[in-house]
Design a protein around this motif. Structure first.
Motif, PDB file in Angstrom:
ATOM      1  N   LEU A   1       7.335  -4.557  -0.105  1.00 18.15           N
ATOM      2  CA  LEU A   1       6.701  -5.757  -0.561  1.00 18.15           C
ATOM      3  C   LEU A   1       5.866  -5.730  -1.608  1.00 18.15           C
ATOM      4  CD1 LEU A   1       5.168  -6.420   2.987  1.00 18.15           C
ATOM      5  CD2 LEU A   1       7.443  -7.272   2.384  1.00 18.15           C
TER       6      LEU A   1
ATOM      7  N   SER B   1       0.694  -1.203  -0.153  1.00 20.58           N
ATOM      8  CA  SER B   1       0.133   0.042   0.073  1.00 20.58           C
ATOM      9  C   SER B   1       0.859   1.145  -0.050  1.00 20.58           C
ATOM     10  CB  SER B   1      -1.085  -0.084   1.195  1.00 20.58           C
ATOM     11  OG  SER B   1      -2.086  -0.956   1.028  1.00 20.58           O
TER      12      SER B   1
ATOM     13  N   CYS C   1       2.938  -7.680  11.124  1.00 23.60           N
ATOM     14  CA  CYS C   1       2.215  -8.929  10.492  1.00 23.60           C
ATOM     15  C   CYS C   1       3.082 -10.320  10.508  1.00 23.60           C
ATOM     16  CB  CYS C   1       1.498  -8.596   9.516  1.00 23.60           C
ATOM     17  SG  CYS C   1       0.320  -7.337   9.517  1.00 23.60           S
TER      18      CYS C   1
ATOM     19  N   GLY D   1      -3.838  -7.576   3.057  1.00 26.82           N
ATOM     20  CA  GLY D   1      -5.191  -7.192   3.394  1.00 26.82           C
ATOM     21  C   GLY D   1      -5.752  -6.244   2.441  1.00 26.82           C
ATOM     22  N   THR D   2      -5.149  -5.288   1.969  1.00 27.74           N
ATOM     23  CA  THR D   2      -5.677  -4.321   1.281  1.00 27.74           C
ATOM     24  C   THR D   2      -5.482  -4.493  -0.342  1.00 27.74           C
ATOM     25  OG1 THR D   2      -5.505  -2.746   2.832  1.00 27.74           O
ATOM     26  CG2 THR D   2      -6.265  -1.741   0.860  1.00 27.74           C
TER      27      THR D   2
HETATM   28  N1  UDP Z   1       0.659  -2.363   7.591  1.00 28.70           N
HETATM   29  C1  UDP Z   1       0.405  -1.402   8.411  1.00 28.70           C
HETATM   30  N2  UDP Z   1      -0.942  -0.753   8.667  1.00 28.70           N
HETATM   31  C2  UDP Z   1      -1.769  -1.618   8.164  1.00 28.70           C
HETATM   32  C3  UDP Z   1      -1.851  -2.758   7.422  1.00 28.70           C
HETATM   33  C4  UDP Z   1      -0.488  -3.265   6.884  1.00 28.70           C
HETATM   34  O1  UDP Z   1       1.433  -0.924   8.884  1.00 28.70           O
HETATM   35  O2  UDP Z   1      -2.750  -1.185   8.382  1.00 28.70           O
HETATM   36  C5  UDP Z   1       1.888  -2.933   7.343  1.00 28.70           C
HETATM   37  C6  UDP Z   1       2.408  -4.145   8.251  1.00 28.70           C
HETATM   38  O3  UDP Z   1       3.974  -3.742   8.359  1.00 28.70           O
HETATM   39  C7  UDP Z   1       2.292  -5.141   7.505  1.00 28.70           C
HETATM   40  C8  UDP Z   1       2.624  -5.014   5.996  1.00 28.70           C
HETATM   41  O4  UDP Z   1       2.086  -3.433   6.030  1.00 28.70           O
HETATM   42  O5  UDP Z   1       2.873  -6.198   7.856  1.00 28.70           O
HETATM   43  C9  UDP Z   1       1.771  -5.643   4.948  1.00 28.70           C
HETATM   44  O6  UDP Z   1       0.573  -5.912   5.158  1.00 28.70           O
HETATM   45  P1  UDP Z   1      -0.625  -6.066   3.950  1.00 28.70           P
HETATM   46  O7  UDP Z   1      -0.112  -6.866   2.906  1.00 28.70           O
HETATM   47  O8  UDP Z   1      -2.021  -6.483   4.778  1.00 28.70           O
HETATM   48  O9  UDP Z   1      -0.741  -4.548   3.256  1.00 28.70           O
HETATM   49  P2  UDP Z   1      -1.276  -3.801   1.821  1.00 28.70           P
HETATM   50  O10 UDP Z   1      -0.206  -3.871   1.121  1.00 28.70           O
HETATM   51  O11 UDP Z   1      -2.434  -5.097   1.283  1.00 28.70           O
HETATM   52  O12 UDP Z   1      -1.988  -2.810   2.419  1.00 28.70           O
END
Ligand code: UDP
Length: 557
Positions: free
Chosen positions: A279, A67, A266, A410-411
């Motif tokens: 990531l 994100s 996480c 998650g997102t």
């Molecule tokens: N993370 C965070 N806040 C959030 C969700 C995620 O800081 O509300 C960070 C956290 O380090 C987590 C990482 O982002 O381990 C990856 O989470 P996720 O893959 O769910 O993130 P997305 O890229 O889908 O938003």
């Protein structure tokens, strides 16, 4: 042009789009900003070529970065990584410096992990004031409150990981610090457990609790009793989780730079203090064609993704010079996957089957190998990571100290319109409450694709129970491939996690879901199994237990 679901558009509108920006323009902004890194190494034509490639994989929803990259690339904030670990040293000045840096990172959507194991225990002496120390748990409150305050103005709700060594004198207070269901809501917590601890828990024996300030033994405790306490707390609220800290350090690519003590919120990235990791995830539902896996396409995606994530390191704006030094020294990236459950459903393989475990190994083994090759190839063009001679890859040519990591997605899985990470389906149907209190039924589209139609009675059953198992007239085969997270036995959650972990450089973020009837003893068994399976961490969540796990789904609201 990108094709998105309504949910995806809502999510993007809420937090990701810049004023006046369309989703298409978002992906163009990200592709342009990230590909600018290529200008450091080659002609403009090379940057333009990669800009096109990066845009294509994002537009097709085949690969998405974490994100913060989507939110901040090409903006003045420019902070693109999701994962950080910050040091917490045993002085007031250093503790508050860490709080301050945490605030700066969370403002940009990054998550922070901390080891509190270096803080002197509660009741220990404070020389300069002649007073008594208040201990790690009391200082965690300061971090928790600071996160609360940043929530309002930040990009998303801040997330923290708090880690304490199983040998710290305050470990019992730490283990139970969330069991009231109210405290430390901005924290996931994990106990860093050693091999010695598990050996003693299994065979019977005591471990020493040691004051980190002077290295002296503070007291002794039976390992088995401590494991019981961890299991009981996790049974109540989901916290703490376990970090298998020795296994993590056996895979530390740069042991000469220090021992790893903590992970990001996480758990998917164990990091040294001041390290960060960006990531990205490949959407596995996009590599299934006519009931088969297109391995060439997967290989292509891995190559583009590794290059993308490596470019992020060069264009990122770092929140602290020490973080920049570590990030550019080790160049860690974390390529993972989403849509594993969707892929299995498409291939009609049950999640809880040996076939799924074998495929997980084959698939992640392939991704890991190809990511390694892509990183080695990149090193030839752009150079190896500067700390390579201090790493386990000494003498090799490699661009990134780690390449793979399985994030929760998650997102981004919602933006991509697939199932999150390597998790099974959570429900096949439910009634969603939307703004204004209206209730909208939702049936998993993957189910409709397989069954074509449902009777009114079947619909009612599914919406009420969230599962297929009690609905009559649904073929057994369909019921078998649509089992939900709570219906899948814990051992299968663990087996799938272990299969992915075996081929992942960093760690795997995964929740072992349990039915309400599970006991603390069951949870203890899971923690022991995780140790035997060589996992790096385990998190459990029992149905109906309090919302003890940090709820990271705010982006959907
Ligand atoms: N993370 C965070 N806040 C959030 C969700 C995620 O800081 O509300 C960070 C956290 O380090 C987590 C990482 O982002 O381990 C990856 O989470 P996720 O893959 O769910 O993130 P997305 O890229 O889908 O938003």
């Amino acid at each position: 042009m990108v094709k998105l679901s309504e949910t995806a558009i809502e999510i993007l509108k809420a937090r990701y789009l810049r004023p006046g920006e369309t989703p298409q323009e978002l992906f163009e902004r990200v592709a342009r900003a990230v590909s600018e890194a290529e200008l450091l190494y080659g002609p403009a034509s090379q940057a333009a070529r990669w800009e096109e490639e990066f845009l294509k994989v994002m537009e097709n929803l085949e690969f998405l970065p974490n994100s913060p990259t989507l939110m901040n690339a090409g903006t003045p904030l420019g902070q693109l990584a999701a994962c950080f670990v910050l040091p917490v040293e045993d002085s007031i000045e250093e503790i508050f410096a860490s709080v301050s840096l945490m605030a700066k990172i969370q403002k940009t959507g990054g998550g922070t992990g901390f080891s509190f194991s270096r803080l002197r225990p509660k009741g220990d002496t404070v020389k300069s004031t002649n007073g008594k120390a208040s201990g790690p748990v009391s200082f965690m409150k300061v971090f928790n409150c600071a996160t609360d305050a940043i929530k309002q103005g930040g990009k998303r709700r801040g997330a923290n990981m708090g880690v304490l060594s199983v040998n710290h004198p305050d470990v019992k207070e730490f283990i139970t610090c969330k069991t009231d269901g109210k405290s430390f809501q901005n924290f996931n917590i994990s106990v860093a457990c050693t091999d010695d601890f598990f050996q003693k828990a299994l065979k019977g024996g005591e471990i020493e609790l040691i004051n980190p300030r002077d290295g002296k033994v503070w007291s002794r405790v039976k390992a088995d009793e401590l494991l019981d306490l961890i299991a009981e707390s996790a049974w109540k609220t989901g916290d703490p989780g376990i970090l298998y800290i020795d296994e993590i350090n056996r895979h530390n690519p740069t042991p000469a730079l220090g021992r790893i003590e903590a992970t990001n919120p996480c758990g998917e990235v164990p990091l040294l203090p001041y390290e960060e990791c960006n990531l990205g995830s490949i959407n596995l539902s996009k590599i299934v064609e006519k009931g088969r896996i297109n391995w060439e396409k997967l290989e292509r995606l891995v190559k583009v993704a590794v290059r993308f994530l490596d470019c992020v390191i060069d264009v990122n704006r770092y929140p602290h010079p020490e973080i920049e030094k570590m990030a550019k020294g080790n160049r860690k990236i974390g390529l993972g996957v989403m849509g594993w459950a969707e892929l299995l459903i498409e291939l009609e393989i049950p999640y809880d089957s040996e076939e799924a475990v074998e495929l997980a190994e084959r698939l992640m083994g392939f991704i890991n190998r190809k990511a390694f090759e892509a990183s080695a190839e990149l090193a030839k063009q752009k150079g190896s990571f500067p700390n390579i001679d201090k790493s386990v890859y000494r003498g090799k040519t490699l661009r990134n100290a780690t390449r793979t990591s399985i994030a929760p997605t998650g997102t981004i899985s919602m933006i991509a319109g697939t199932t999150p990470s390597i998790e099974p389906l959570f429900a096949v149907g439910y009634v969603k409450r939307v703004l204004g209190g209206r209730r909208v039924p939702f049936i998993e589209p993957l189910l409709m694709k397989k069954v074509k139609e449902l009777s009114l009675q079947q619909l009612k059953e599914i919406l009420e129970s969230g599962t297929l198992q009690r609905a009559e007239g649904i073929p057994e085969k369909i019921k078998r491939i649509f089992k939900t997270a709570h219906e899948i036995a814990p051992e299968w959650h663990l087996k799938i996690q272990a299969a992915f972990q075996k081929h992942t450089d960093n760690a795997v973020s995964k929740t072992v879901n349990l039915p309400k009837s599970a006991t603390p003893e069951d949870i203890k068994e899971i923690f022991i199994t995780g140790y035997k399976l060589k996992l790096k961490g385990v998190t459990v969540f029992r149905e109906g237990s309090k919302e003890g796990v940090v709820e990271f789904k705010v982006d959907q609201e």
